[in-house]
Enzyme design. Structure first.
Site, PDB file in Angstrom:
ATOM      1  N   HIS A 100       0.831  -1.208   0.000  1.00 22.17           N
ATOM      2  CA  HIS A 100       0.000   0.000   0.000  1.00 22.17           C
ATOM      3  C   HIS A 100       0.864   1.256   0.000  1.00 22.17           C
ATOM      4  O   HIS A 100       0.595   2.204  -0.754  1.00 22.17           O
ATOM      5  CB  HIS A 100      -0.912  -0.002   1.233  1.00 22.17           C
ATOM      6  CG  HIS A 100      -1.733   1.243   1.384  1.00 22.17           C
ATOM      7  ND1 HIS A 100      -2.977   1.395   0.800  1.00 22.17           N
ATOM      8  CD2 HIS A 100      -1.491   2.409   2.041  1.00 22.17           C
ATOM      9  CE1 HIS A 100      -3.464   2.581   1.100  1.00 22.17           C
ATOM     10  NE2 HIS A 100      -2.575   3.216   1.855  1.00 22.17           N
ATOM     11  N   GLU A 101       1.900   1.273   0.828  1.00 20.57           N
ATOM     12  CA  GLU A 101       2.757   2.455   0.893  1.00 20.57           C
ATOM     13  C   GLU A 101       3.553   2.656  -0.391  1.00 20.57           C
ATOM     14  O   GLU A 101       3.786   3.791  -0.812  1.00 20.57           O
ATOM     15  CB  GLU A 101       3.696   2.358   2.102  1.00 20.57           C
ATOM     16  CG  GLU A 101       2.980   2.282   3.453  1.00 20.57           C
ATOM     17  CD  GLU A 101       1.924   3.358   3.644  1.00 20.57           C
ATOM     18  OE1 GLU A 101       2.067   4.466   3.075  1.00 20.57           O
ATOM     19  OE2 GLU A 101       0.933   3.099   4.353  1.00 20.57           O
ATOM     20  N   HIS A 104       1.526   4.515  -2.859  1.00 18.58           N
ATOM     21  CA  HIS A 104       1.599   5.975  -2.757  1.00 18.58           C
ATOM     22  C   HIS A 104       2.843   6.505  -3.483  1.00 18.58           C
ATOM     23  O   HIS A 104       2.797   7.566  -4.118  1.00 18.58           O
ATOM     24  CB  HIS A 104       1.654   6.402  -1.291  1.00 18.58           C
ATOM     25  CG  HIS A 104       0.334   6.309  -0.587  1.00 18.58           C
ATOM     26  ND1 HIS A 104      -0.819   6.872  -1.099  1.00 18.58           N
ATOM     27  CD2 HIS A 104      -0.012   5.737   0.605  1.00 18.58           C
ATOM     28  CE1 HIS A 104      -1.819   6.645  -0.261  1.00 18.58           C
ATOM     29  NE2 HIS A 104      -1.367   5.964   0.768  1.00 18.58           N
ATOM     30  N   HIS A 123       2.906   9.145  -6.624  1.00 19.78           N
ATOM     31  CA  HIS A 123       3.735  10.360  -6.659  1.00 19.78           C
ATOM     32  C   HIS A 123       4.586  10.409  -7.925  1.00 19.78           C
ATOM     33  O   HIS A 123       4.676  11.444  -8.593  1.00 19.78           O
ATOM     34  CB  HIS A 123       4.627  10.399  -5.417  1.00 19.78           C
ATOM     35  CG  HIS A 123       5.299  11.700  -5.205  1.00 19.78           C
ATOM     36  ND1 HIS A 123       6.400  11.858  -4.399  1.00 19.78           N
ATOM     37  CD2 HIS A 123       5.034  12.952  -5.694  1.00 19.78           C
ATOM     38  CE1 HIS A 123       6.778  13.122  -4.389  1.00 19.78           C
ATOM     39  NE2 HIS A 123       5.973  13.809  -5.170  1.00 19.78           N
TER      40      HIS A 123
END
Length: 232
Positions: free
Chosen positions: A104-105, A108, A112
């Site tokens: 999940h991280e 991100h 970006h």
């Protein structure tokens, strides 16, 4: 506690009760779900760090570091420093909870890198939203005490920025979770029923963001009610 209607019970607090209960449920749900699947190791035996490193490297982000961070469920991606930070139990563990959160991280980080518009917008309004969430009540309370509606309005505008931040956070988080599930599946990190188990972990985590938005919206409604009553 400050009572906008004088001393005694503040009836506008009623609007916060459902969101407070929901937030408590969401926190309990994410902790119990995370704890449950923290005890279930993935069949492939990858750690959260290995999953995150593989995903980043295979998406052309070898320059994005992965760091350990303190605390439980403190995992996050820092867009300012372009670094993925994982808690100890996610970084080192081979559990389904750990690899799901790690993916999940990295989702991100990929957002970006690809200029995902909702994330860019959220990052842009973060300074105003952060200030607004802290300063809004100062303006509102001081404005009510001084009978200065302009200050109350400034406080409400500041808090609106914080609410907007919470609203835009939802598609950002849902998209990161969607990316995570796809990356875990395509990378062969999960097999069989593990897909549904990982999904449960990320859904529980997403619930906390829904609760945060509901609480923020309820607070904004309360502020508008307080302003309206004072005008009357």
């Amino acid at each position: 506690m400050f009572y906008p209607y004088g001393f005694g019970f503040d009836p506008t607090m009623i609007f916060l009760i459902p969101s407070i209960i929901f937030a408590m449920y969401a926190q309990a749900k994410v902790r119990t779900t995370f704890a449950k699947y923290l005890r279930v190791n993935g069949k492939k035996g990858y750690t959260g760090y290995q999953v995150a490193r593989y995903i980043l490297d295979h998406n052309g982000m070898r320059d994005v570091p992965i760091e350990l961070t303190r605390g439980q469920l403190s995992d996050h991606y820092d867009p300012r420093k372009r670094v993925v930070r994982l808690s100890n139990e996610v970084y080192h563990s081979t559990s389904l909870a750990s690899i799901s959160v790690a993916a999940h991280e990295t989702g991100h980080a990929i957002q970006h890198a690809h200029g995902y518009i909702p994330l860019s917008f959220r990052n842009a309004i973060f300074p105003v939203a952060s200030f607004g969430s802290q300063a809004a009540w100062f303006f509102v309370i001081f404005g009510l005490i001084m009978s200065a509606p302009t200050l109350v309005n400034i406080g409400i505008l500041l808090f609106t920025a914080a609410v907007l931040f919470q609203v835009i956070t939802l598609p950002v988080e849902f998209n990161a979770s969607s990316r995570a599930m796809r990356l875990l599946d395509e990378g062969g990190f999960i097999v069989g029923d593990e897909y549904n188990h990982s999904k449960k972990v990320l859904r529980a985590a997403a619930l906390t963001y829904v609760a945060a938005m509901a609480t923020a919206v309820s607070q904004l409604i309360r502020l508008l009610l307080i302003r309206g009553q004072r005008r009357d």
